[in-house]
Scaffold this active site. Structure first.
Site, short mmCIF file in Angstrom:
data_model
loop_
_atom_site.label_atom_id
_atom_site.label_comp_id
_atom_site.label_asym_id
_atom_site.label_seq_id
_atom_site.Cartn_x
_atom_site.Cartn_y
_atom_site.Cartn_z
N HIS A 111 2.26 9.77 -2.20
CA HIS A 111 2.66 8.38 -2.51
C HIS A 111 1.59 7.33 -2.78
CE1 HIS A 111 1.07 7.98 1.88
NE2 HIS A 111 0.94 6.58 1.41
N ASP A 141 -3.89 0.27 8.52
CA ASP A 141 -2.88 0.96 8.31
C ASP A 141 -2.77 2.11 9.48
OD1 ASP A 141 -0.58 2.28 7.08
OD2 ASP A 141 -1.86 3.88 6.03
N HIS A 169 0.85 -1.24 -0.08
CA HIS A 169 0.02 -0.04 0.01
C HIS A 169 0.98 1.27 -0.03
CE1 HIS A 169 0.62 -0.55 4.39
NE2 HIS A 169 0.55 0.93 4.30
N ASP A 170 2.13 1.15 0.54
CA ASP A 170 2.97 2.42 0.59
C ASP A 170 4.02 2.51 -0.41
OD1 ASP A 170 1.76 3.98 2.42
OD2 ASP A 170 2.80 3.19 4.31
N LYS A 229 5.84 5.55 -1.97
CA LYS A 229 6.93 5.89 -1.20
C LYS A 229 8.28 6.09 -1.84
CE LYS A 229 4.72 6.42 3.41
NZ LYS A 229 4.63 5.98 4.86
N HIS A 262 -6.01 4.24 0.01
CA HIS A 262 -5.76 3.81 1.53
C HIS A 262 -5.70 4.74 2.49
CE1 HIS A 262 -1.62 4.52 0.60
NE2 HIS A 262 -1.43 4.27 2.00
N HIS A 263 -5.65 6.15 2.08
CA HIS A 263 -5.88 7.34 2.93
C HIS A 263 -7.02 8.01 2.94
CE1 HIS A 263 -1.76 7.15 5.03
NE2 HIS A 263 -1.21 7.00 3.32
#
Ligand code: FE2
Ligand code: FE2
Length: 344
Positions: A232, A285, A203-204, A207, A256-257
């Protein structure tokens, strides 16, 4: 393996066969013939005994006579097919059994061999009846290999980002464990759980585009830095968007954010605009991030994470996802703990 007879014989030697026949003489002859050729042979003398043997053992194929006392071959076939649709059944029949044969076809019996039995034809019939099933198993195995390779590639991507960002080392892996546990707790089918695990695992990944100085900066970020970090989500989607996953992985990464009330990023989506996958990864998360050390603060712990989720439940985070997450964390806090030390 070019000789079909040899190929069939080799194939036969791997099979477990159930043979049902009431005529003692025929049974003895065919038992002798099959015994030498198959891996395991179970023999029964009528349909009832055959059904019993079928239920208590593992068989790749059933060969049965039709007319038998107690329970005939077709009644047995009907019951076997009712519980195991895929199991190949071959009936042995005399020409006079034409009516039976029509019923056999209706029941889904796969092949028939006429009496007197030609052993070569029987071997051919067994091969043909079972090969479809075995070919399907080969396809399934190949699909599994492709999926394993895909997962390994995704894990390599996950490791790549964590190598650059030692402060979040293991973060994605722990989020993946927690997200999968939440999905299981919510009763999602294994196939969907697998997708959520994989989405969480990367998911990250976006970055990779964020400078390391910002990722590992102690203390609060300036607005401009925070905006760079926020890129990201979109960057991750762009990285993964070209891969034809069997799940909407790129979308999970992109969102996801996002938060239930529209306060998240990048698109400020709300409630129903978010899939369950996204809601689960978002909660996992947050729980993991709060429980672990960050460059700008020490670990807050699982308890603080649970409190934060409770505060935002139904408003920022999906209520039923939060309930599941808390249930999981209370019974298995080790999924995201113990809190990592700096640089771990
Ligand atoms: Fe993130
Ligand atoms: Fe994250």
């Amino acid at each position: 393996m070019n000789d079909p007879g040899r190929a069939h014989a080799e194939f036969l030697s791997t099979l477990s066969v159930l043979y049902v026949e009431d005529d003692a003489l025929v049974r003895a002859q065919l038992t002798r013939f099959l015994e030498r050729r198959v891996k395991h042979l179970a023999v029964a003398e009528n349909g009832r005994a055959g059904l019993e043997a079928f239920r208590t053992g593992h068989h790749d194929v059933v060969i049965t006579d039709i007319k038998m006392p107690e329970m005939d071959g077709l009644q047995m076939a009907e019951q076997i097919k009712a519980s195991s649709r895929d199991i190949p059944i071959i009936v042995i029949t005399a020409y006079s059994d034409r009516d039976y044969l029509i019923r056999a076809i209706e029941l889904g019996v796969n092949r028939y061999v006429t009496k007197p039995i030609d052993p070569d034809l029987l071997v051919e019939a067994i091969y043909r009846a079972v090969e479809v099933r075995f070919k399907q198993q080969e396809v399934d195995r190949a699909n599994r290999r492709v999926r394993d390779t895909l997962e390994q590639t995704v894990m390599a991507m996950a490791r790549a980002i964590e190598l650059r960002d030692p402060y979040t080392d293991g973060h994605q892996k722990r989020v993946a464990l927690l997200a999968a546990a939440i999905a299981e707790d919510m009763g999602l089918p294994p196939e969907r759980v697998d997708g959520i695990r994989l989405g969480a695992l990367v998911h990250d990944v976006g970055k990779i585009q964020v400078p390391t100085e910002i990722l590992s900066k102690p203390g609060a970020l300036r607005d401009v830095e925070r905006n760079i970090v926020r890129l990201h989500a979109k960057a991750g989607e762009e990285l993964l968007g070209g891969i034809d996953f069997p799940w909407p992985i790129a979308q999970m990464v992109l969102r996801h954010h996002e938060r239930l009330d529209g306060s998240g990023y990048p698109d400020g989506l709300k409630g129903d605009e978010l899939t369950l996958e996204t809601k689960i990864i978002a909660v996992a998360d947050v729980a993991e991030a709060m429980s672990s050390h960050r460059p700008y603060r020490p670990a807050l712990g699982v308890k603080a994470a649970i409190e934060e989720l409770r505060r935002g439940s139904g408003r920022i985070y999906d209520g039923s996802v939060v309930d599941s997450c808390i249930r999981v964390l209370e019974s298995r806090p080790e999924l995201i703990g113990p809190p990592s030390s700096p640089g771990s």
